[in-house]
Enzyme design. Sequence first.
Site, PDB file in Angstrom:
ATOM      1  NE  ARG A 194      14.996 -14.207 -14.767  1.00 22.43           N
ATOM      2  CZ  ARG A 194      16.044 -13.421 -14.556  1.00 22.43           C
ATOM      3  NH1 ARG A 194      17.252 -13.824 -14.935  1.00 22.43           N
ATOM      4  NH2 ARG A 194      15.903 -12.242 -13.982  1.00 22.43           N
ATOM      5  CD  GLU A 248      17.131 -19.574 -10.258  1.00 19.96           C
ATOM      6  OE1 GLU A 248      17.122 -18.521  -9.587  1.00 19.96           O
ATOM      7  OE2 GLU A 248      17.605 -19.630 -11.406  1.00 19.96           O
ATOM      8  CG  HIS A 255      19.858 -16.392 -10.519  1.00 18.66           C
ATOM      9  ND1 HIS A 255      18.528 -16.549 -10.790  1.00 18.66           N
ATOM     10  CD2 HIS A 255      20.235 -15.295 -11.229  1.00 18.66           C
ATOM     11  CE1 HIS A 255      18.115 -15.606 -11.619  1.00 18.66           C
ATOM     12  NE2 HIS A 255      19.150 -14.833 -11.909  1.00 18.66           N
TER      13      HIS A 255
END
Length: 354
Positions: free
Chosen positions: A267, A296, A315
């Site tokens: 993360r 994000e 991601h």
Amino acid sequence: MPRSNDQRLTLAIAVDLPEDECALIREREPRVRLVRTGALARPRRYDSDWVGDPAFTRSDADERAYQEILESADAVVGLPDDSPAKLAELVRSNPRLRWVHTMAAGGGAQVKAAHLSSEELERVTFTTSAGVHGSTLAEFAIFGLLAGAKNLRGLEDDQRAHVWPTIRVHPRHLDEMTVLVLGLGGIGKAVASRLKAFGTEVWGTSRSGRTVENVDRTVPRADLHDALSRVDAVVVTLPGTDETRHMLDRQAFSSMKKGMILTNVGRGSVIDEAALLDALDDGTVDFAALDVVEREPLPHEHPLWDHEKVLLSPHSAALSAQEGMRIAAIVARNATALLDGTPLTNVVDTLNFY
């Protein structure tokens, strides 16, 4: 506890889970009465899109129908509209609800964001899809390490400029490196096994401190900064929790030797990005491959976009065409466990929400 054919479990699917995946759940646990929300669920935009199209809307009648399906179930797969607030509403409106499976491997963060009471957290068991992304994320971690070790950016620059350098840069080799894996859960173990195949010296951090296969040294949290001063590369596989937030901060980067290679498949919150940028600029970090960032989508003006030593992935490193089937297999196993009164896997720790 012996299996009882008299038991049944009504399992509602809150997300756009394809029929093949649903069929796998039915096949592996015939006692499940599976109810799909079908066209009422947010449609997927691509394989493994469990968030669904955020532009999707329902009529008032369709919204009531969607909620009625979820409120009639003993268990639910997926968060309604990927919303912690709607999860909280569902828990409170459905007193028979016993289990919710989150599609995300890090679904504990979504459960935390629902702000459920201790009684609600005790009544409903929450599980995640942890483990389904181990192989795919491990591959990206290795890709990031190799990109840094083999000077990918320099090779790209020379190719674009049509330059065949007379003085060549020695690449680095994984079998001559020591790599620290931050987090030895399912993803970390998958990274360690692949690194060991390259002949790498593998160190790792683990909350339990137990010996892990393919890991040559387990590093206690108290010794993290000392370990950072001795290794050549770091792979982050940690979840985003209060405990892991900015674990790699300015002090951690100052502990590293020059030329570090860094890959993050955990993360973004684990890394203090301002400190990372300074470490990239002063040569402490020679290359960073990031599948995740703190915010994000990454803001358009963020300096990570244009940094010559950074490789960004949106991601997406975990995505796989097989992800839905892997999640369905976890759901089926846990449905059996719930019906048989045995422990479920991937249960969210409602103290740390991990």
